[in-house]
Design an enzyme around this catalytic site. Structure first.
Site: not given
Ligand SMILES: Cc1ncc(C[n+]2csc(CCOP(=O)(O)OP(=O)(O)O)c2C)c(N)n1
Ligand SMILES: [Mg+2]
Length: 699
Positions: A439, A500
């Site tokens: 990322e 998450h």
């Protein structure tokens, strides 16, 4: 791997040495005058930068935005004086924001004298858009090298699409990045180097300043990587220059890079920080503070320089650079533009694309296929509607390219158009990029792509924005229109649980200057969101989408989604538009607000629903509009958002009510979570009624 230099370097002499020493002394003097900055590395790397710029770089100082110029990235942003000296000595011109070349020099000597002072073109670290000739903002170590990978990918993509028979070299620029121990230690460089090796980016060259010094001292404290072996393992070509002052060995290394056609190149250069400073060379003392007047004098003596001269550019130096990089760059640039007319004749459509892309314009009719979604209570996840909108846009904007950090099946960001293809070492024309699970590098690579003017998007789970915040911040700081698509926007990820579930991420993103954050409520808001985002020129955007289905709002009953462009709009209102209470929702919570609104209306309560997909867009509206949406006298307000309430008081007032999440979420099916956290119409109705009661009592 080429061996380290065995024989002593041929001493540098004459105008070459004078030019190198000018870079060194300008850097020392600027840092000394500012009483702050980093002199040691420019002193050490002056010959490296000189060799690259004067002998190899295909760059025209008179036209520093020529699209096929080689890119030079100073990943060690703290050594900014190295770059500023080069920009001054090569006479790089300033370029206006609309890409017209102006007559002024980008970095006049006066700007160097005002190094690190307010409004100087020489700020502490190099800033893109502020100083012409700076290809990307650097300072956070590792960002520059990772960005250079994006530039190199962008070049490969441009070449694959626009180089045509007879125009094989339209795009053939190289990307050079100068980095140090810090860049090598930062994880982002590993992510980026790994991808660059995998993609065999042979147009990419990193130069590693192996000086064994960082702020705290010798790298023996913290860093014993075998960098050469590490990069060989990444699939790079690695070569070594044993002495930063050896111009011949440096040239040989650059030629090795130019002759390597199947992988990126790392040149490891052994250097001495603070070269020539008798007491500070090879110490961390030369890294980040002025040398001191006396040490400056002694270093100048070592260089054979007039000791009392400051900011001294000996006669002939400017001319020397003009005859080297200046002449070569101008010839290359002129030859390129001379052929553009022919290219336009033979490939008018491609030439038109290039023109628009380079000016950050969109093609005619770019929005003609953007879909509308019909009302549907079952609805569609906004990631699904986004997939349709993205593809409709990609159809008409050929240079819209992007991908995900290994999550495309979840983020739904694949360009499925026929022939879109996958970008790989075998197919540089592919429009679907695969960043792998990287990322942080993805953010920097997107910046690099945007800097070469393609229109990039990148996607992932919203929670992992935390992993790329450093790069995303630079998108905003550089004012690059990078598109970030983040899905799985809240507790809607259900069973995956708190690791998450983004809670505070919206607040993070909204707090970032210059970033547009949009959390649309349904398919039609998604369509409008993309419409806004694609027209941005100077702002990155974060599009926050749901994993789960949300109803497609009936726009014959409620207000049109075009209100999204204003950031917030009245979606449903009390008759006569004089509400007792305002419900403000974003994303998946807008439908809940509508449900509560219908109940309140049935109970005779005069309620208004405001859909507020973007704080930034709303804050940009004039006061009249803002107060028409949120009338100041209506103090009874409830915000509903599955995230932290941080910042919501700005719209609900400190006496308003925020239905939000104050923990990290929980692992359970969504239904249970909605109950646990109070995201249902009953709760909103109750909050609305108690708000009305509270404010009536006060009123
Ligand atoms: C991400 C990040 N962390 C920390 C810093 C602060 N910092 C600036 S320079 C530096 C040391 C860098 O060492 P090196 O790259 O070897 O540069 P040199 O001292 O050799 O010039 C540090 C820690 C930074 N700029 N960026
Ligand atoms: Mg170092």
């Amino acid at each position: 791997m080429a061996p380290a230099t065995a024989s002593p370097a041929v001493p540098v002499k004459g105008m070459e040495l004078t030019s190198i020493n000018t870079i060194r002394t300008l850097s020392m003097d600027a840092v000394q005058a500012a009483n702050s900055g980093h002199p040691g590395t420019p002193m050490a790397l002056a010959p490296v930068a000189y060799c690259l710029w004067q002998r190899f770089l295909r760059f025209d100082p008179q036209d520093p935005v020529w699209p096929n110029r080689d890119r030079f990235v100073l990943s060690i942003g703290h050594a900014s004086m190295l770059l500023y000296s080069l920009l001054n000595l090569t006479g790089v011109r300033a370029v206006s924001k609309d890409y017209e070349t102006l007559g002024d020099v980008s970095v006049p000597l006066d700007a160097i004298k005002a190094f690190r002072q307010l409004d100087s073109r020489c700020p502490g670290h190099p800033e893109y858009r502020w100083t012409s000739g700076v290809e990307t903002t650097t300072g956070p170590l590792g960002q520059g090298v990772a960005t250079s990978v994006g530039m190199a990918i962008g070049r490969q993509w441009l070449a694959a699409r626009y180089n045509r028979p007879g125009f094989e070299n339209l795009f053939d620029f190289n990307v050079y990045a100068l980095c140090g121990d810090g860049c090598m230690m930062e994880g982002i460089s590993s992510e980026a180097a790994s991808l660059a090796g995998h993609l065999q980016l042979s147009n990419l060259c990193w130069i590693y300043d192996n000086n064994h010094i960082t702020i705290e001292g010798n790298t023996s404290l913290t860093f014993t990587d075998d960098v050469a072996t590490r990069f060989i393992a990444y699939g790079w070509n690695v070569t070594r220059v044993g002495d930063a002052n050896d111009l011949d060995m440096l040239s040989r290394a650059f030629r090795t890079f130019l002759n390597t056609n199947d992988r990126p190149t790392l040149i490891i250069v052994d250097s001495h920080i603070g070269y020539g400073a008798p007491h500070k060379q090879d110490t961390s003392g030369a890294h980040g503070e002025p040398l001191g007047e006396e040490e400056v004098r002694l270093a100048k003596r070592n260089y054979g320089w007039p000791e009392d001269q400051k900011f001294y550019v000996p006669e002939g130096v400017y001319d020397h650079f003009r005859q080297g990089i200046g002449l070569r760059g101008k010839q290359l640039r002129d030859a390129w533009f001379a052929r553009i007319g022919d290219y336009r004749n033979q490939y008018p459509e491609l030439a038109e694309e290039l023109f628009r892309m380079q000016h950050r314009q969109l093609p005619e009719g770019w929005d003609r296929d953007l879909p509308e979604f019909t009302a549907d209570p079952k609805g569609l996840a906004t990631r699904e509607s986004s997939a349709k909108v993205l593809n409709a846009a990609a159809k008409n904007i050929p240079w819209l390219i992007g991908g995900a950090a290994d999550l495309t099946p979840s983020t739904k960001t694949r360009i499925t158009l026929e022939g879109a293809g996958d970008f790989s070492a075998e197919n540089f024309a592919g429009r679907n990029l695969h960043f792998g699970i990287r990322e942080h590098a993805m953010g920097a690579i997107l910046n690099g792509l945007s800097l070469v003017k393609v229109r990039p998007f990148g996607s992932g789970f919203f929670i992992f924005v935390d992993y790329m915040r450093g790069s995303l911040r630079l998108s905003a700081l550089m004012e690059l229109p990078v598109i970030y698509v983040f899905t799985h926007d809240s507790i809607g990820v259900g069973e995956d649980g708190p690791t998450h579930q983004p809670i505070e991420q919206l607040a993070h993103m909204r707090s970032m200057p210059g970033l547009i954050v949009i959390r649309p409520a349904d398919g039609n808001e998604v369509s409008e969101a993309w419409k806004v985002i694609l027209q941005l020129h100077h702002e990155p955007a974060v599009l926050v989408l749901t994993r789960q289905a949300v109803p497609t709002i009936d726009r014959t009953k409620y207000a049109p989604a075009s209100g999204l462009a204003r950031g917030a709009y009245v979606l449903a209102d009390a008759p006569g538009a004089d509400p007792e209470v305002i419900l403000i929702g974003t994303g998946s919570e807008v439908a809940l607000c509508l449900e509560a609104y219908e109940r309140l209306t049935r109970e005779g309560v005069r309620a208004r629903v405001v859909s507020m997909p973007s704080w930034e867009l709303f804050d940009d509206q004039d006061k009249g509009y803002r107060e028409s949406v949120l009338p100041p006298h209506v103090k009874a307000r409830v915000s509903v958002e599955q995230a932290s309430d941080f910042g919501w008081a700005k719209y609900t007032g400190s006496e308003g009510h925020n239905i939000c999440i104050e923990t990290f979420g929980a692992s359970a099916p969504l239904k249970q979570l909605l109950k646990k956290f109070g995201f249902n119409a009953e709760n909103i109705v109750a909050a609305a009624n108690s708000q009305i009661a509270k404010h009536q009592t006060r009123g």
